[in-house]
Design a protein around this motif. Structure first.
Motif, short mmCIF file in Angstrom:
data_model
loop_
_atom_site.label_atom_id
_atom_site.label_comp_id
_atom_site.label_asym_id
_atom_site.label_seq_id
_atom_site.Cartn_x
_atom_site.Cartn_y
_atom_site.Cartn_z
N GLN A 16 75.80 74.94 65.89
CA GLN A 16 74.83 74.16 65.12
C GLN A 16 73.63 75.02 64.75
OE1 GLN A 16 73.92 69.98 66.14
NE2 GLN A 16 71.78 70.62 66.25
N PHE A 17 73.11 74.80 63.53
CA PHE A 17 71.99 75.56 63.00
C PHE A 17 70.96 74.60 62.42
CE2 PHE A 17 75.86 77.98 62.74
CZ PHE A 17 75.52 79.27 63.12
N GLY A 18 69.69 74.86 62.69
CA GLY A 18 68.63 74.07 62.08
C GLY A 18 68.52 74.36 60.59
N LEU A 19 68.12 73.35 59.82
CA LEU A 19 67.98 73.51 58.37
C LEU A 19 66.71 72.78 57.93
CD1 LEU A 19 69.29 74.76 55.88
CD2 LEU A 19 70.59 72.66 55.57
N ASN A 20 65.59 73.48 57.97
CA ASN A 20 64.30 72.87 57.64
C ASN A 20 64.24 72.39 56.20
OD1 ASN A 20 61.57 72.29 58.71
ND2 ASN A 20 60.90 73.66 57.06
N PHE A 21 65.09 72.94 55.37
CA PHE A 21 65.20 72.51 53.97
C PHE A 21 65.42 71.00 53.87
CE2 PHE A 21 68.38 71.65 50.57
CZ PHE A 21 67.57 71.85 49.47
N LEU A 22 66.19 70.42 54.81
CA LEU A 22 66.46 68.99 54.77
C LEU A 22 65.23 68.18 55.20
CD1 LEU A 22 70.09 68.90 56.18
CD2 LEU A 22 69.35 68.70 53.80
N VAL A 23 64.37 68.75 56.00
CA VAL A 23 63.10 68.10 56.33
C VAL A 23 62.21 68.06 55.09
CG1 VAL A 23 61.05 68.16 57.81
CG2 VAL A 23 63.27 68.87 58.73
N GLU A 24 62.16 69.16 54.38
CA GLU A 24 61.28 69.29 53.21
C GLU A 24 61.73 68.42 52.05
OE1 GLU A 24 61.59 73.42 52.46
OE2 GLU A 24 60.35 74.03 54.19
N THR A 25 62.99 68.08 51.96
CA THR A 25 63.50 67.34 50.80
C THR A 25 63.63 65.84 51.06
OG1 THR A 25 65.75 67.87 51.52
CG2 THR A 25 64.76 69.30 49.86
N GLU A 26 63.19 65.35 52.21
CA GLU A 26 63.32 63.93 52.53
C GLU A 26 62.14 63.14 51.99
OE1 GLU A 26 64.00 60.94 56.36
OE2 GLU A 26 64.18 63.11 56.60
N ASN B 193 78.55 82.96 50.78
CA ASN B 193 77.36 82.16 51.05
C ASN B 193 77.56 80.73 50.54
OD1 ASN B 193 75.87 84.24 52.30
ND2 ASN B 193 75.28 85.07 50.31
N VAL B 194 76.63 79.85 50.88
CA VAL B 194 76.79 78.43 50.56
C VAL B 194 75.57 77.94 49.79
CG1 VAL B 194 76.92 76.10 51.56
CG2 VAL B 194 78.30 77.95 52.51
N PHE B 195 75.83 77.22 48.70
CA PHE B 195 74.81 76.58 47.88
C PHE B 195 74.64 75.15 48.36
CE2 PHE B 195 74.08 73.69 44.30
CZ PHE B 195 72.89 74.17 43.78
N ILE B 196 73.40 74.74 48.62
CA ILE B 196 73.10 73.37 49.06
C ILE B 196 72.02 72.80 48.16
CG2 ILE B 196 72.33 71.89 50.95
CD1 ILE B 196 73.22 74.05 52.89
N PHE B 197 72.30 71.61 47.60
CA PHE B 197 71.34 70.91 46.75
C PHE B 197 71.03 69.57 47.40
CE2 PHE B 197 69.75 68.15 43.53
CZ PHE B 197 69.13 68.94 42.58
N ALA B 198 69.72 69.25 47.56
CA ALA B 198 69.31 67.97 48.13
C ALA B 198 68.07 67.48 47.41
CB ALA B 198 69.05 68.12 49.63
N ASN B 199 68.13 66.23 46.95
CA ASN B 199 67.02 65.57 46.25
C ASN B 199 66.80 66.20 44.88
OD1 ASN B 199 64.71 64.16 45.51
ND2 ASN B 199 63.89 64.14 47.58
N SER C 138 67.22 73.18 45.77
CA SER C 138 68.45 73.82 46.22
C SER C 138 68.16 75.17 46.83
CB SER C 138 69.45 73.96 45.05
OG SER C 138 68.84 74.59 43.94
N VAL C 139 69.02 75.56 47.77
CA VAL C 139 68.92 76.86 48.44
C VAL C 139 70.31 77.46 48.56
CG1 VAL C 139 66.84 76.33 49.77
CG2 VAL C 139 69.09 75.77 50.71
N TYR D 294 76.78 81.51 58.55
CA TYR D 294 77.07 81.98 59.90
C TYR D 294 75.83 82.45 60.66
CZ TYR D 294 81.67 81.89 57.80
OH TYR D 294 82.81 81.49 57.14
N SER D 295 74.75 82.68 59.94
CA SER D 295 73.51 83.09 60.60
C SER D 295 72.40 82.07 60.46
CB SER D 295 73.02 84.43 60.02
OG SER D 295 72.58 84.27 58.68
N GLY D 296 72.54 81.15 59.50
CA GLY D 296 71.50 80.17 59.23
C GLY D 296 70.38 80.70 58.36
N LYS D 297 70.49 81.93 57.90
CA LYS D 297 69.44 82.55 57.10
C LYS D 297 69.45 82.01 55.67
CE LYS D 297 67.91 87.04 55.31
NZ LYS D 297 68.22 88.50 55.23
#
Length: 588
Positions: A355-365, A383-389, A392-393, A398-401
């Motif tokens: 499990q990895f923390g993802l502060n991006f989800l805190v910022e987009t809520e 790498n992985v593209f994530i879009f929320a609200n 996107s990042v 594998y590193s959470g970076k």
């Protein structure tokens, strides 16, 4: 007359022959003695006459031998002049130029709708097509009766309604060719329930032990009276004995009941997501209530049912997104109250937590979330593209970076409950330099950031959905969103990548948001989006459906290129009398 004809023919030949015998004609001959016949030629009149007579004799001989040559052709014809030549060196490979085919001819065909099944029995929250041409979909198990009972009959207790049982099916396997439905057995043996059973059983054993001890104390009668001065000591001894027996009983129950360790059970109530593994098995994760940390597996055999670890996930995954990584494992992103992601291996119910923390989800809520069911895509570099609200990042899973953050997509919110759509556009990998490969994502529709605040509870207001689409090159530094508009607003739609490289936008509504009874005015018009056409010419209206497909509707691309479209239920229970009733029909 014949003399004149011969003179007419021979005089030019004599002139040419005389000229050739005294002058070299530079036409590629080796030396001045060469002629066009490749040998030295006698150019006298007598020689020329003999040459002409010889040609006539060759024609006659050739006619005589033609039939023989046709019947017995030379099986290995080799040109005589090449018999003694050395083998030629291999040629360099040809240089292939860029092929730019003309665009396909446009047609007026806008598709047609066919009812494939009048009643599939169960509303669908999610769908997955598996390799055996079966589609799996299921509903949450707390919505009351569906339209089909379990077959063979199977009933389970209803946890929040003591004394009631539920014999209705809440999941089906649908044959996409025949329309035949097989109900899926969904039991209700979750970790919490098993713990309660064990605790009750353990308590009963403890009470029996206390009774036995009490009887022993009563039988001691006089001894106790004699030991009144030592009462406190006796109580301490009895308490220690009881504690030890309880510990032994509890340990033995852990061994006898592997469910306490989160071992294989079956499917719980769900509001979850799932995908197929590279082997074709179905992996389902998360859900609602007792299923919120579950992981489930289902093999592709015709009669398989779910297996489940009710406590397999590191975090609660309600409204999370699941996506396959390059090594076949799955990344689970977000969920209500889960500002993190985790990676799970394929085909396993027990595994080590990653499990990895993802502060991006805190910022987009937002106040009303708007970052659930985030859009997730695997990129060619791993790498992985994530879009929320509206943000996107790109992350290294594998590193959470965080590798890079992309610009904000203005206009409103795109994720649940505003619920827009997104897809990774087709990638052309036939590029010599991998760094020149374009990787582009499109995000369409949604609603304003406060739309759910007004649609959630009565008196409801249904804001118009967003009409725009944004495209961005996610692998290019400094890329910006390129905005274009659909022909109509859309929320809760489905977006599908077709075998042609085109995009199908289908289902959804023109107003409101996701959630029960939070929408109005279905969008019945499918759109075909051609990403390679010039901007302004990419959207094409297709034949509209007559069946509203809003909240909890699903779609999938079939192997033959048809589109399976199923279900719709905007209500907390199955309601067949509402303005927009629960619809269990299947189209393609």
């Amino acid at each position: 007359m014949a003399i004149y004809i011969k003179a007419f023919v021979l005089l030019p030949l004599l002139f040419v022959s005389s000229y050739a015998s005294n002058k070299h004609i530079d036409l590629g001959f080796d030396n001045t003695d060469d002629s066009s016949l490749g040998v030295n030629v006698d150019v006298s009149l007598e020689a020329i006459l003999k040459f002409i007579d010889g040609k006539n004799n060759q024609k006659k001989t050739k006619k005589k031998n033609m039939k023989h040559e046709l019947i017995f052709p030379d099986p290995f014809p080799i040109p005589r002049e090449q018999e003694n030549q050395e083998e030629e060196a291999p040629l360099d490979p040809p240089i292939i130029g860029v092929y730019n085919p003309k665009p396909d001819f446009e047609t007026e065909n806008r598709g047609a709708w066919i009812i494939h099944s009048q009643n599939a029995g169960v509303a669908a929250m999610h769908i997955q097509l598996i390799p055996n041409n079966k589609a799996i979909w299921f509903d949450t198990t707390n919505l009351g009766p569906s339209a089909i009972q379990n077959n063979p009959l199977f009933c389970k207790p209803v946890s929040d309604r003591p004394g009631e049982t539920d014999c209705w099916s809440h999941g089906v396997q649908y044959d996409v060719e025949s329309g035949q439905v097989r109900t899926l057995k969904i039991t209700y043996q979750d970790k919490a329930t098993q713990t309660e059973i064990v605790e009750e059983d353990t308590l009963e054993k403890i009470l029996n032990t206390l009774t036995t001890l009490s009887m022993k104390v009563d039988s001691m009668g006089n001894e106790i009276e004699k030991l009144k001065t030592n009462e406190d000591k006796l109580k301490s001894i009895a308490t220690n004995q009881l504690t030890q027996q309880c510990a032994e009983l509890c340990r033995s129950e852990d061994i006898k009941n592997p469910e306490l360790e989160g071992d294989v059970g079956t499917l719980h109530k769900t509001h979850n997501i799932y995908q197929s593994t590279s082997a074709g098995d179905l992996v389902s994760t998360g859900g609602y209530r007792e299923g919120i940390r579950s992981i489930r597996l289902m093999n592709t055999c015709d009669n398989c049912d779910f297996q489940e670890n009710a406590n397999g996930l590191a975090a609660m995954r309600w409204y999370a997104t699941q996506h396959m990584l390059e090594n076949g494992s799955f990344i689970l992103v977000g969920g209500r109250g889960a500002q993190n992601y985790e990676i799970i291996p394929p085909g396993k119910l027990q595994f080590q937590v990653q499990q990895f923390g993802l502060n991006f989800l805190v910022e987009t809520e937002d106040e009303k979330e708007n970052n659930l069911y985030p859009f997730v895509n695997l990129l060619p570099d791993g790498n992985v593209f994530i879009f929320a609200n509206d943000r996107s990042v790109i992350i290294d899973p594998y590193s959470g970076k965080t590798i890079r953050e992309l610009p904000v997509l203005a206009g409103g919110s795109r994720n649940y409950p505003a619920s827009g759509m997104s897809v990774l556009l087709p990638i052309n990998l036939n590029i010599p330099n991998p760094e020149d490969v374009d990787v582009e994502v499109i995000v369409c529709g949604g609603n304003t950031k406060d739309a759910f605040k007004y649609s959630e509870f009565p008196p409801r207001q249904f804001f118009p959905a967003l009409k725009d689409c944004g495209r961005i090159f996610v692998n290019k530094q400094g890329a910006q969103w390129d905005i274009e508009e659909m022909t109509s607003p859309r929320v809760m739609g489905d977006i599908l990548l077709l075998p042609t490289g085109d995009i199908l936008i289908i289902n959804g509504a023109k107003t409101g948001t996701s959630a029960w009874d939070a929408t109005e005015e279905p969008n019945l018009m499918p759109l075909l989006y051609s990403p390679n056409k010039p901007k302004g010419q990419r959207f094409k209206k297709l034949t509209p459906t007559q069946i509203p497909r809003m909240y909890h509707s699903v779609s999938a691309v079939l192997p033959d290129g048809k589109i399976l479209v199923a279900e719709s239920n905007t209500h907390a229970l199955y309601d067949f009398q509402a303005k927009y009733p629960t619809d269990l029909r299947v189209e393609n």
